[in-house]
Design a protein around this motif. Structure first.
Motif, PDB file in Angstrom:
ATOM      1  N   TYR A 175      -2.754 -11.481  13.088  1.00 18.50           N
ATOM      2  CA  TYR A 175      -2.572  -9.963  13.039  1.00 18.50           C
ATOM      3  C   TYR A 175      -3.142  -9.180  11.861  1.00 18.50           C
ATOM      4  O   TYR A 175      -3.379  -8.146  11.825  1.00 18.50           O
ATOM      5  CB  TYR A 175      -0.961  -9.724  12.988  1.00 18.50           C
ATOM      6  N   LEU A 176      -2.954  -9.950  10.760  1.00 18.12           N
ATOM      7  CA  LEU A 176      -3.596  -9.434   9.498  1.00 18.12           C
ATOM      8  C   LEU A 176      -5.173  -9.158   9.787  1.00 18.12           C
ATOM      9  O   LEU A 176      -5.706  -8.269   9.493  1.00 18.12           O
ATOM     10  CB  LEU A 176      -3.345 -10.264   8.249  1.00 18.12           C
ATOM     11  N   LEU A 177      -5.714  -9.999  10.291  1.00 18.80           N
ATOM     12  CA  LEU A 177      -7.303  -9.893  10.562  1.00 18.80           C
ATOM     13  C   LEU A 177      -7.598  -8.711  11.463  1.00 18.80           C
ATOM     14  O   LEU A 177      -8.334  -7.739  11.305  1.00 18.80           O
ATOM     15  CB  LEU A 177      -7.838 -11.342  11.192  1.00 18.80           C
ATOM     16  N   ASP A 178      -6.570  -8.884  12.636  1.00 20.09           N
ATOM     17  CA  ASP A 178      -6.776  -7.628  13.485  1.00 20.09           C
ATOM     18  C   ASP A 178      -6.521  -6.063  12.546  1.00 20.09           C
ATOM     19  O   ASP A 178      -7.023  -5.128  13.212  1.00 20.09           O
ATOM     20  CB  ASP A 178      -5.840  -7.795  14.679  1.00 20.09           C
ATOM     21  N   MET A 179      -5.768  -6.153  11.863  1.00  9.61           N
ATOM     22  CA  MET A 179      -5.236  -4.852  10.943  1.00  9.61           C
ATOM     23  C   MET A 179      -6.539  -4.629   9.815  1.00  9.61           C
ATOM     24  O   MET A 179      -6.516  -3.872   8.849  1.00  9.61           O
ATOM     25  CB  MET A 179      -4.171  -4.999  10.155  1.00  9.61           C
ATOM     26  N   GLY A 180      -7.611  -5.602  10.007  1.00  6.52           N
ATOM     27  CA  GLY A 180      -8.837  -5.235   9.187  1.00  6.52           C
ATOM     28  C   GLY A 180      -9.062  -6.015   7.743  1.00  6.52           C
ATOM     29  O   GLY A 180      -9.830  -5.791   7.119  1.00  6.52           O
ATOM     30  N   HIS A 181      -7.976  -6.828   7.578  1.00  2.73           N
ATOM     31  CA  HIS A 181      -7.867  -7.575   6.296  1.00  2.73           C
ATOM     32  C   HIS A 181      -8.752  -8.755   6.487  1.00  2.73           C
ATOM     33  O   HIS A 181      -9.108  -9.469   7.429  1.00  2.73           O
ATOM     34  CB  HIS A 181      -6.597  -7.980   6.007  1.00  2.73           C
ATOM     35  N   ARG A 182      -9.594  -9.064   5.367  1.00  7.73           N
ATOM     36  CA  ARG A 182     -10.565 -10.174   5.390  1.00  7.73           C
ATOM     37  C   ARG A 182      -9.946 -11.102   4.325  1.00  7.73           C
ATOM     38  O   ARG A 182     -10.483 -12.272   4.133  1.00  7.73           O
ATOM     39  CB  ARG A 182     -11.974  -9.603   5.140  1.00  7.73           C
ATOM     40  N   ASP A 183      -9.383 -10.352   3.132  1.00  4.03           N
ATOM     41  CA  ASP A 183      -9.239 -11.372   1.930  1.00  4.03           C
ATOM     42  C   ASP A 183      -7.686 -11.578   1.872  1.00  4.03           C
ATOM     43  O   ASP A 183      -6.874 -10.789   1.482  1.00  4.03           O
ATOM     44  CB  ASP A 183      -9.765 -10.601   0.698  1.00  4.03           C
ATOM     45  N   ILE A 270       1.807  -2.269  -8.135  1.00  2.00           N
ATOM     46  CA  ILE A 270       1.095  -2.523  -6.867  1.00  2.00           C
ATOM     47  C   ILE A 270       1.696  -2.031  -5.912  1.00  2.00           C
ATOM     48  O   ILE A 270       2.729  -2.669  -5.419  1.00  2.00           O
ATOM     49  CB  ILE A 270       0.654  -3.924  -6.710  1.00  2.00           C
ATOM     50  N   ARG A 271       1.232  -1.044  -4.903  1.00  4.95           N
ATOM     51  CA  ARG A 271       1.982  -0.629  -3.898  1.00  4.95           C
ATOM     52  C   ARG A 271       1.861  -1.283  -2.730  1.00  4.95           C
ATOM     53  O   ARG A 271       0.875  -1.795  -2.355  1.00  4.95           O
ATOM     54  CB  ARG A 271       1.629   0.814  -3.701  1.00  4.95           C
ATOM     55  N   VAL A 272       3.089  -1.402  -1.774  1.00  4.78           N
ATOM     56  CA  VAL A 272       3.055  -2.135  -0.639  1.00  4.78           C
ATOM     57  C   VAL A 272       3.392  -1.124   0.624  1.00  4.78           C
ATOM     58  O   VAL A 272       4.429  -0.491   0.326  1.00  4.78           O
ATOM     59  CB  VAL A 272       4.112  -3.257  -0.584  1.00  4.78           C
ATOM     60  N   PRO A 273       2.775  -1.117   1.446  1.00  6.90           N
ATOM     61  CA  PRO A 273       1.478  -1.606   1.942  1.00  6.90           C
ATOM     62  C   PRO A 273       0.096  -0.970   1.642  1.00  6.90           C
ATOM     63  O   PRO A 273      -0.769  -1.291   1.843  1.00  6.90           O
ATOM     64  CB  PRO A 273       1.633  -1.887   3.480  1.00  6.90           C
ATOM     65  N   GLU A 274       0.329   0.126   0.785  1.00  7.39           N
ATOM     66  CA  GLU A 274      -0.843   0.818   0.391  1.00  7.39           C
ATOM     67  C   GLU A 274      -1.851  -0.018  -0.244  1.00  7.39           C
ATOM     68  O   GLU A 274      -3.095   0.188   0.231  1.00  7.39           O
ATOM     69  CB  GLU A 274      -0.558   2.136  -0.502  1.00  7.39           C
ATOM     70  N   ASP A 275      -1.407  -0.662  -1.324  1.00 10.94           N
ATOM     71  CA  ASP A 275      -2.432  -1.529  -2.178  1.00 10.94           C
ATOM     72  C   ASP A 275      -2.872  -2.832  -1.496  1.00 10.94           C
ATOM     73  O   ASP A 275      -3.567  -3.310  -1.318  1.00 10.94           O
ATOM     74  CB  ASP A 275      -2.007  -1.599  -3.420  1.00 10.94           C
ATOM     75  N   VAL A 276      -1.539  -3.506  -1.160  1.00  9.57           N
ATOM     76  CA  VAL A 276      -1.478  -4.574  -0.591  1.00  9.57           C
ATOM     77  C   VAL A 276      -0.348  -4.973   0.443  1.00  9.57           C
ATOM     78  O   VAL A 276       0.539  -4.516   0.474  1.00  9.57           O
ATOM     79  CB  VAL A 276      -1.109  -5.835  -1.559  1.00  9.57           C
ATOM     80  N   SER A 277      -0.919  -5.400   1.629  1.00 15.35           N
ATOM     81  CA  SER A 277      -0.055  -5.623   2.716  1.00 15.35           C
ATOM     82  C   SER A 277       0.733  -6.787   2.582  1.00 15.35           C
ATOM     83  O   SER A 277       0.047  -7.941   1.858  1.00 15.35           O
ATOM     84  CB  SER A 277      -0.780  -5.654   3.921  1.00 15.35           C
ATOM     85  N   LEU A 278       1.918  -7.087   3.279  1.00 12.61           N
ATOM     86  CA  LEU A 278       2.576  -8.280   2.837  1.00 12.61           C
ATOM     87  C   LEU A 278       3.204  -8.845   4.252  1.00 12.61           C
ATOM     88  O   LEU A 278       3.765  -7.909   5.071  1.00 12.61           O
ATOM     89  CB  LEU A 278       3.970  -8.179   1.904  1.00 12.61           C
ATOM     90  N   MET A 279       3.214 -10.130   4.340  1.00  7.19           N
ATOM     91  CA  MET A 279       3.905 -10.821   5.658  1.00  7.19           C
ATOM     92  C   MET A 279       4.508 -11.936   5.384  1.00  7.19           C
ATOM     93  O   MET A 279       4.083 -12.796   4.334  1.00  7.19           O
ATOM     94  CB  MET A 279       2.702 -11.007   6.558  1.00  7.19           C
ATOM     95  N   SER A 335       5.290  -3.341   6.206  1.00  6.48           N
ATOM     96  CA  SER A 335       4.881  -3.811   4.838  1.00  6.48           C
ATOM     97  C   SER A 335       3.224  -4.098   5.139  1.00  6.48           C
ATOM     98  O   SER A 335       2.701  -4.805   4.320  1.00  6.48           O
ATOM     99  CB  SER A 335       5.559  -4.962   4.690  1.00  6.48           C
ATOM    100  N   VAL A 336       2.790  -3.893   6.334  1.00  7.46           N
ATOM    101  CA  VAL A 336       1.535  -4.095   6.487  1.00  7.46           C
ATOM    102  C   VAL A 336       0.576  -2.859   7.107  1.00  7.46           C
ATOM    103  O   VAL A 336       1.149  -1.933   7.685  1.00  7.46           O
ATOM    104  CB  VAL A 336       0.830  -5.236   7.761  1.00  7.46           C
ATOM    105  N   SER A 337      -0.464  -2.643   6.316  1.00  8.46           N
ATOM    106  CA  SER A 337      -1.328  -1.482   6.534  1.00  8.46           C
ATOM    107  C   SER A 337      -2.597  -1.786   7.172  1.00  8.46           C
ATOM    108  O   SER A 337      -3.259  -2.903   6.742  1.00  8.46           O
ATOM    109  CB  SER A 337      -0.992  -0.307   5.526  1.00  8.46           C
ATOM    110  N   ARG A 338      -3.198  -0.848   7.858  1.00 14.01           N
ATOM    111  CA  ARG A 338      -4.569  -0.943   8.382  1.00 14.01           C
ATOM    112  C   ARG A 338      -5.532  -1.169   6.927  1.00 14.01           C
ATOM    113  O   ARG A 338      -5.381  -0.246   6.030  1.00 14.01           O
ATOM    114  CB  ARG A 338      -4.877  -0.047   9.342  1.00 14.01           C
ATOM    115  N   HIS A 339      -6.357  -2.160   7.094  1.00 13.28           N
ATOM    116  CA  HIS A 339      -7.310  -2.131   5.863  1.00 13.28           C
ATOM    117  C   HIS A 339      -8.550  -1.263   5.924  1.00 13.28           C
ATOM    118  O   HIS A 339      -9.057  -0.974   6.986  1.00 13.28           O
ATOM    119  CB  HIS A 339      -7.723  -3.617   5.455  1.00 13.28           C
ATOM    120  N   ARG A 340      -8.818  -0.580   4.799  1.00  9.48           N
ATOM    121  CA  ARG A 340     -10.179   0.446   4.874  1.00  9.48           C
ATOM    122  C   ARG A 340      -9.810   1.671   5.853  1.00  9.48           C
ATOM    123  O   ARG A 340      -8.910   1.937   6.218  1.00  9.48           O
ATOM    124  CB  ARG A 340     -11.335   0.019   5.189  1.00  9.48           C
TER     125      ARG A 340
END
Lengths: 340, 340
Positions: A175-183, A270-279, A335-340
């Motif tokens: 799910y995180l990958l699908d949201m564009g997260h890589r790291d 550090i803002r969630v989810p703007e800066d970092v998403s959390l699951m 708590s999760v946002s799309r990355h980039r």
DNA sequence: CTGTTAGCGCATTCAT
DNA sequence: ATGAATGCGCTAACAG
């Protein structure tokens, strides 16, 4: 000491109903056909005298205790308590009654608790989680029907009821990958802990596999070991930040650590989810009320308990238990946002 | 059904140790002086044959079950689970073993659960919270030593162990007042609920009294009734905002509602504690990991349970129990700021 | 100090 | 279909 119990015995009933004690016993246990009129008379006598059979006498004579021992680990853990509730539900309209013991995640205490349950002559045992060795569990299983819940045993797969933690963690990560997260960072539990609680290990593996399937190589700098407590989530994030390896999302092996992680991020601004998403993982009841509400995976603990209850009942009837592997469900929250 | 228990009986021990069964019983229960050599022989035989006394036979013959019934309300509630843990601890080095029943906050089920405990011939009963009528509790108390925890009964003050909720709420409110707040909202529980769970009512009163002692008249527009669940905290805050009566702080009767309130404020873009301060009650484990961490009052639930265990043991020994009134401790965290 | 004798309250043969 | 008899395993007087 105390002895003001209802001194009404089966003989009083027999006398009042003009039958023999055996007949009373028969209608009580429904163990043989009894003439309707006598049955009624007995029933009435029972009602009038407010008779309650003496469980000890019953158990002594029959060899059954009509109780099921449940070994849990610490009252107060949301996931385990859910299982307890499920067991309660599942046993509701059986004749059995659960007898709870608390192992506190300490093998020695678990051992004692098991002995106590055995001493109480429970007709079956449900062990929830725990770290006690498979060897001991095998011995127990030799004496009495045994079901192990929320733990996957190598040597006795037909006595276990568990969740597919690998698959669930895979989904979370995907799910995180699908949201564009890589790291994507991962908070797991220390190896010592993993050896006994396989679940956490499975989650770690699911995380790794999802990354690989997406063409990414898991980076050890993104993995931190905690102890599943909230506080360790705080420390783990500190650790993560200190490593200097950038990340845009964190997946914690349980919600408790996610709570801790959230706090650490807050403290760092550090803002969630703007800066970092959390699951997280578990869908504890407070997860939905986190700020922002936590995306997590729901483990159906109540159903798990219910099925466990049914399964042990089947085992006690000599039937092979039905042991489905439970799947977790993804709970999407803010708590999760799309990355980039 | 299942009957592969250790068929070793007291007679086997007697034979192996060259004594009579009574003597074995005597060393087992330590109920009379036994010659040292015979005692040793018995001990050894017990060890060698791995003998475990049959609890049912023991109970049947002695009239004691060596168990204490514990009626709780829903496994999974942090506060109640804490009490359970305390009871476990308090019973640890006694000969007694707790037998748990779950009342689910439903008087009918509580009733059933009590009957079940009585059927199991428990030697004593600890009731945690619950809504069952005092009348029924009196009847139970007539049969067996009874202790009611976390609930204050009018008619049987010497059977209760509880917290001074009035005092605690007073402190909470006073803290907010000291921080400069004058418009303090309160989330309580509906009156129906309050009638049975006096605690919540006491908290409401403590809140009111503190205001009055500060020369402020409680404003009903600042009070909202929920049901103690998280979700009701969300709704209550919505309600509060819709009323248009300004407030700078919220005190919720329990942490769960505070979690809900926090979420509602977040959704409305109201900052905590910059715009509104928030205080809970209970110090649930997640309170410390809220964003920002929640200021609340700690109820010592584990000690409560421990003392409860000791008290019931005293009662069973015919002694009057020691029943201290517990005080709550204020836990200061970042969810409250100075006003103006 | 210790063995013998009776139950504790009920389930379960075995006859009938 | 039902009553009488026996025993489950242990504790608690009772003698000695």
């Amino acid at each position: 000491m105390v002895d003001n119990k209802s001194k009404v015995t089966i003989l009083d009933i027999a006398e009042k109903a003009q039958v023999s004690a055996s007949t009373v016993s028969r209608v009580l246990r429904n163990s043989a056909v009894v003439a309707e009129e006598k049955r009624d008379a007995v029933m009435q006598a029972i009602a009038e005298l407010d008779y309650r059979p003496n469980i000890f006498a019953q158990s002594l004579a029959s060899g059954q205790s009509m109780t099921i021992g449940v070994l849990t680990q610490n009252f107060g853990s949301p996931f385990y308590d859910g299982i307890l509730q499920g067991i309660l539900l599942g046993l509701e309209d059986s004749e059995y009654w659960p007898l709870f013991a608390d192992g506190r995640w300490q093998p020695t205490i678990e051992q004692q608790a098991l002995d106590l349950l055995l001493d109480r002559r429970v007709d079956g045992i449900i062990v929830i989680g725990g770290q006690i060795s498979e060897e001991i569990l095998q011995k127990v299983a030799a004496k009495v029907p045994l079901l192990v819940v929320a733990r996957q045993l190598q040597t006795m797969p037909n006595n276990c009821l568990y969740l597919d933690n690998f698959q669930a963690a895979y989904q979370v990560t995907k799910y995180l990958l699908d949201m564009g997260h890589r790291d994507i960072a991962h908070l797991t539990a220390s190896v010592v802990y993993q050896e006994t609680v396989n679940d956490i290990q499975q989650r770690y593996r699911g995380y790794q596999q999802a990354l690989r399937d997406a063409g990414l190589e898991p980076d050890p700098r993104l993995v931190v070991e905690g102890n599943l407590q909230q506080q360790s989530g705080v420390l783990a994030v500190e650790m993560l930040l200190s490593r200097g390896r950038p990340f845009s999302a964190i997946f914690t092996a349980n919600d408790q650590m996610a709570f801790g992680a959230r706090l650490a991020l807050y403290r760092r601004g550090i803002r969630v989810p703007e800066d970092v998403s959390l699951m997280g993982f578990d869908d504890e009841s407070s997860a939905a009320y986190m700020v922002p509400p936590l995306t997590t995976a729901r483990q159906p603990s109540v159903p798990l308990g219910q099925v466990a209850a049914q399964a042990i009942l089947q085992m006690m009837n000599g039937r092979p238990p039905e042991l489905p592997v439970f799947a977790a469900e993804l709970i999407i929250r803010e708590s999760v946002s799309r990355h980039r």
